[in-house]
Design a protein around this motif. Sequence first.
Motif, PDB file in Angstrom:
ATOM      1  N   LEU A  80      46.495  31.267  -2.245  1.00 52.64           N
ATOM      2  CA  LEU A  80      45.747  31.527  -1.110  1.00 52.64           C
ATOM      3  C   LEU A  80      46.063  30.656   0.002  1.00 52.64           C
ATOM      4  N   ASP A  81      46.845  29.291  -0.183  1.00 53.92           N
ATOM      5  CA  ASP A  81      47.309  28.519   0.855  1.00 53.92           C
ATOM      6  C   ASP A  81      48.625  29.107   1.434  1.00 53.92           C
ATOM      7  N   ARG A  82      49.349  29.964   0.912  1.00 51.58           N
ATOM      8  CA  ARG A  82      50.546  30.402   1.160  1.00 51.58           C
ATOM      9  C   ARG A  82      50.508  31.051   2.591  1.00 51.58           C
ATOM     10  N   LEU A  83      51.705  31.040   3.252  1.00 50.08           N
ATOM     11  CA  LEU A  83      51.786  32.110   4.631  1.00 50.08           C
ATOM     12  C   LEU A  83      51.638  33.496   4.046  1.00 50.08           C
ATOM     13  N   GLY A  84      51.220  34.323   4.833  1.00 48.71           N
ATOM     14  CA  GLY A  84      51.286  35.890   4.335  1.00 48.71           C
ATOM     15  C   GLY A  84      50.405  36.303   3.397  1.00 48.71           C
ATOM     16  N   SER A  85      49.463  35.423   2.891  1.00 48.19           N
ATOM     17  CA  SER A  85      48.811  35.441   1.594  1.00 48.19           C
ATOM     18  C   SER A  85      47.574  36.698   1.984  1.00 48.19           C
ATOM     19  N   SER A  86      47.437  37.429   1.190  1.00 49.68           N
ATOM     20  CA  SER A  86      46.402  38.530   1.408  1.00 49.68           C
ATOM     21  C   SER A  86      45.638  39.170   0.262  1.00 49.68           C
ATOM     22  N   PRO A  87      44.671  38.646  -0.144  1.00 49.41           N
ATOM     23  CA  PRO A  87      43.892  38.914  -1.492  1.00 49.41           C
ATOM     24  C   PRO A  87      43.538  40.425  -1.648  1.00 49.41           C
ATOM     25  N   ALA A  88      43.288  40.825  -0.151  1.00 47.06           N
ATOM     26  CA  ALA A  88      42.646  42.136  -0.187  1.00 47.06           C
ATOM     27  C   ALA A  88      43.735  43.197  -0.448  1.00 47.06           C
ATOM     28  N   ARG A  89      44.987  42.788  -0.052  1.00 46.92           N
ATOM     29  CA  ARG A  89      46.093  43.750  -0.747  1.00 46.92           C
ATOM     30  C   ARG A  89      46.302  43.507  -2.191  1.00 46.92           C
ATOM     31  N   ALA A  90      46.297  42.617  -2.534  1.00 47.48           N
ATOM     32  CA  ALA A  90      46.392  42.334  -4.007  1.00 47.48           C
ATOM     33  C   ALA A  90      45.493  43.059  -4.720  1.00 47.48           C
ATOM     34  N   VAL A  91      44.220  43.010  -4.526  1.00 47.28           N
ATOM     35  CA  VAL A  91      43.170  43.876  -5.131  1.00 47.28           C
ATOM     36  C   VAL A  91      43.446  45.519  -4.761  1.00 47.28           C
ATOM     37  N   GLN A  92      43.923  45.876  -3.932  1.00 49.68           N
ATOM     38  CA  GLN A  92      44.357  47.232  -3.309  1.00 49.68           C
ATOM     39  C   GLN A  92      45.376  47.830  -4.450  1.00 49.68           C
ATOM     40  N   GLN A  93      46.269  46.906  -4.812  1.00 47.93           N
ATOM     41  CA  GLN A  93      47.403  47.141  -5.981  1.00 47.93           C
ATOM     42  C   GLN A  93      46.920  47.095  -6.898  1.00 47.93           C
ATOM     43  N   LEU A  94      45.986  46.322  -7.497  1.00 44.71           N
ATOM     44  CA  LEU A  94      45.303  46.236  -8.749  1.00 44.71           C
ATOM     45  C   LEU A  94      44.761  47.682  -9.133  1.00 44.71           C
ATOM     46  N   ARG A  95      44.082  48.117  -7.784  1.00 46.98           N
ATOM     47  CA  ARG A  95      43.563  49.557  -8.086  1.00 46.98           C
ATOM     48  C   ARG A  95      44.689  50.824  -8.031  1.00 46.98           C
ATOM     49  N   SER A  96      45.696  50.677  -7.292  1.00 48.35           N
ATOM     50  CA  SER A  96      46.924  51.741  -7.067  1.00 48.35           C
ATOM     51  C   SER A  96      47.497  51.640  -7.998  1.00 48.35           C
ATOM     52  N   LYS A  97      48.312  50.501  -8.356  1.00 52.01           N
ATOM     53  CA  LYS A  97      49.167  50.256  -9.195  1.00 52.01           C
ATOM     54  C   LYS A  97      48.982  50.217 -10.699  1.00 52.01           C
ATOM     55  N   LEU A  98      47.858  49.475 -10.889  1.00 52.04           N
ATOM     56  CA  LEU A  98      47.665  49.264 -12.404  1.00 52.04           C
ATOM     57  C   LEU A  98      46.254  50.127 -12.791  1.00 52.04           C
ATOM     58  N   LYS A  99      45.919  50.830 -11.897  1.00 51.26           N
ATOM     59  CA  LYS A  99      44.818  51.676 -11.950  1.00 51.26           C
ATOM     60  C   LYS A  99      43.500  50.950 -12.876  1.00 51.26           C
ATOM     61  N   HIS A 100      43.387  49.858 -12.069  1.00 48.65           N
ATOM     62  CA  HIS A 100      42.017  49.103 -12.472  1.00 48.65           C
ATOM     63  C   HIS A 100      40.830  49.249 -11.459  1.00 48.65           C
ATOM     64  N   ASN A 101      39.644  49.178 -12.205  1.00 50.11           N
ATOM     65  CA  ASN A 101      38.419  49.221 -11.476  1.00 50.11           C
ATOM     66  C   ASN A 101      38.061  47.816 -11.104  1.00 50.11           C
ATOM     67  N   ALA A 102      38.704  47.379  -9.912  1.00 48.52           N
ATOM     68  CA  ALA A 102      38.438  45.913  -9.726  1.00 48.52           C
ATOM     69  C   ALA A 102      37.745  45.604  -8.408  1.00 48.52           C
ATOM     70  N   ALA A 103      37.253  44.606  -8.203  1.00 45.03           N
ATOM     71  CA  ALA A 103      36.326  44.244  -7.017  1.00 45.03           C
ATOM     72  C   ALA A 103      36.205  42.508  -6.940  1.00 45.03           C
ATOM     73  N   PHE A 104      36.126  42.256  -5.715  1.00 45.22           N
ATOM     74  CA  PHE A 104      36.066  40.618  -5.554  1.00 45.22           C
ATOM     75  C   PHE A 104      34.553  40.205  -6.167  1.00 45.22           C
ATOM     76  N   VAL A 105      34.618  39.086  -6.850  1.00 42.96           N
ATOM     77  CA  VAL A 105      33.331  38.386  -7.202  1.00 42.96           C
ATOM     78  C   VAL A 105      33.137  37.232  -6.526  1.00 42.96           C
ATOM     79  N   GLN A 106      34.296  37.093  -5.835  1.00 44.10           N
ATOM     80  CA  GLN A 106      34.328  35.737  -4.671  1.00 44.10           C
ATOM     81  C   GLN A 106      35.211  36.088  -3.693  1.00 44.10           C
ATOM     82  N   ILE A 107      34.832  35.497  -2.471  1.00 49.40           N
ATOM     83  CA  ILE A 107      35.919  35.675  -1.220  1.00 49.40           C
ATOM     84  C   ILE A 107      36.263  34.462  -0.743  1.00 49.40           C
ATOM     85  N   PRO A 108      37.702  34.363  -0.044  1.00 49.89           N
ATOM     86  CA  PRO A 108      37.802  32.908   0.318  1.00 49.89           C
ATOM     87  C   PRO A 108      37.217  32.782   1.633  1.00 49.89           C
TER      88      PRO A 108
END
Length: 506
Positions: free
Chosen positions: A150-178
């Motif tokens: 998350l310390d890298r430039l251009g990091s976006s955890p929300a986009r990663a979770v969106q991809q977990l849902r769209s690409k891998l079809k997982h029912n995913a949600a944050f348990v923590q936010i940065p």
Amino acid sequence: QFLLNSCRHCSSGVLPNERIRNIGISAHIDSGKTTLTERILFYTGRIAQMHEVKGKDGVGAVMDSMELERQRGITIQSAATYTMWKDTNINIIDTPGHVDFTIEVERSLRVLDGAILVLCAVGGVQCQTITVNRQMKRYNVPFLTFINKLDRLGSSPARAVQQLRSKLKHNAAFVQIPIGLEGNFKGVIDLIEEKAIYFDGALGQTLRYDEIPAEFRAEAAERRRELIECVANSDDQLGELFLEEKIPTAAELKLAIRRATLRKSFTPVLVGSALKNKGVQPLLDAVLEYLPNPSEVENYAILNQEDSEDKTKFLLNSARDDSQPFIGLAFKLEAGRFGQLTYIRVYQGMLKKSDYIYNTRTGKRVRVQRLVRMHSDNMEDVTEVYAGDICALFGIDCASGDTFTDKTSTDISMESIHIPDPVISVAMKPSDKNDFDKFSKGLNRFTREDPTFRIHFDDESKETIVSGMGELHLEIYAQRMEREYGCPCTMGKPKVAFRENISAPV
């Protein structure tokens, strides 16, 4: 020293199943698996200092024990270790990311109960993440997701979770936010307990709990609502509370997340940055809270009746005592300094040093001369292991995927490991003609260790053809041949034997 002694003391008594976790860490290339493992070992007191994968000091991470791994900064072989966290023994296997070494991930996931899928906050779900996800599905492995970097430039955890849902079809949600991103990444907010966690000290070893900062309160409340909704969709008990419009307590929410994760109908997402020492301890707590212990996973063995074709499956008992006969699976071989090292996952019963066990494929009886637990490439001798443990044996002649029992019944076998077909072939020969002995010795060992590495001799062109999972795979083996056997090799395209045919009658 004190920490090490207390570790050893814990492992001498028989730990109950509830206090054991077998987890793997897998992800796309360069998502930070080995760095994360290094941090886990440091915070649990297993190692005294941390080193980076391609650090300036040139020491390298403890899990990358092979010289080639340290030089290239990649993981080639999966390495096993174990550590204690809050009186729970966690066995960890750090796996490679490259598709070339996919068999390492395959056989690790075959014997593990849970996993951590690491995602890069910048890259999100990448091609190898999809492969790893498919392997987890194949072996029914429940997992947590950890969004790293998350310390890298251009990091976006929300986009990663969106991809977990769209690409891998997982029912995913944050348990923590940065709290903040990129350069401003300060800590994480625990949505279940509704607290902010900061990592103080030079190496982030002191956790400081605080109130959620004012500017993140709206987002935290929104994300917590989303989390409850996602879990309620996949867990009936929480769903009833949700429909009655009651707000669940932290304990109820944790239990609901655990039930949904074990059923693989929900994926908790945690965030952090392993390199900057943030978010690792809450991840360890989540491993204990949401991932299964060996008794919560159903493992089956197959009974092969000789006279009939049909195979009956029976459930293995995960009790940690000697009431049931021993059944174990050899999932990985390695040629160590003292002969062949065989990694075994014990599924039932117990195994003692100097016991006799039977290989059900060959029917041979072998004696367990030395029983060890692995910490990367260091061994610690143990006298006995129980169901749910991962250990290694010495000097036992077997193949990868063999089943061992303590009875003569050769009709029991564990479900085998899926082995993908090779995709690339090259011709390989030793540069010096006098090195043929070393060459064949090396090839023999590599094919035993790695089922995806195949060799055959082409009679027409008189060449040795090696096949593997990719160019890097074969290149690494050529380099290992030179380093470990002192036999430099040349690789080239396989020759094609041309034939002439009569084209027309004369």
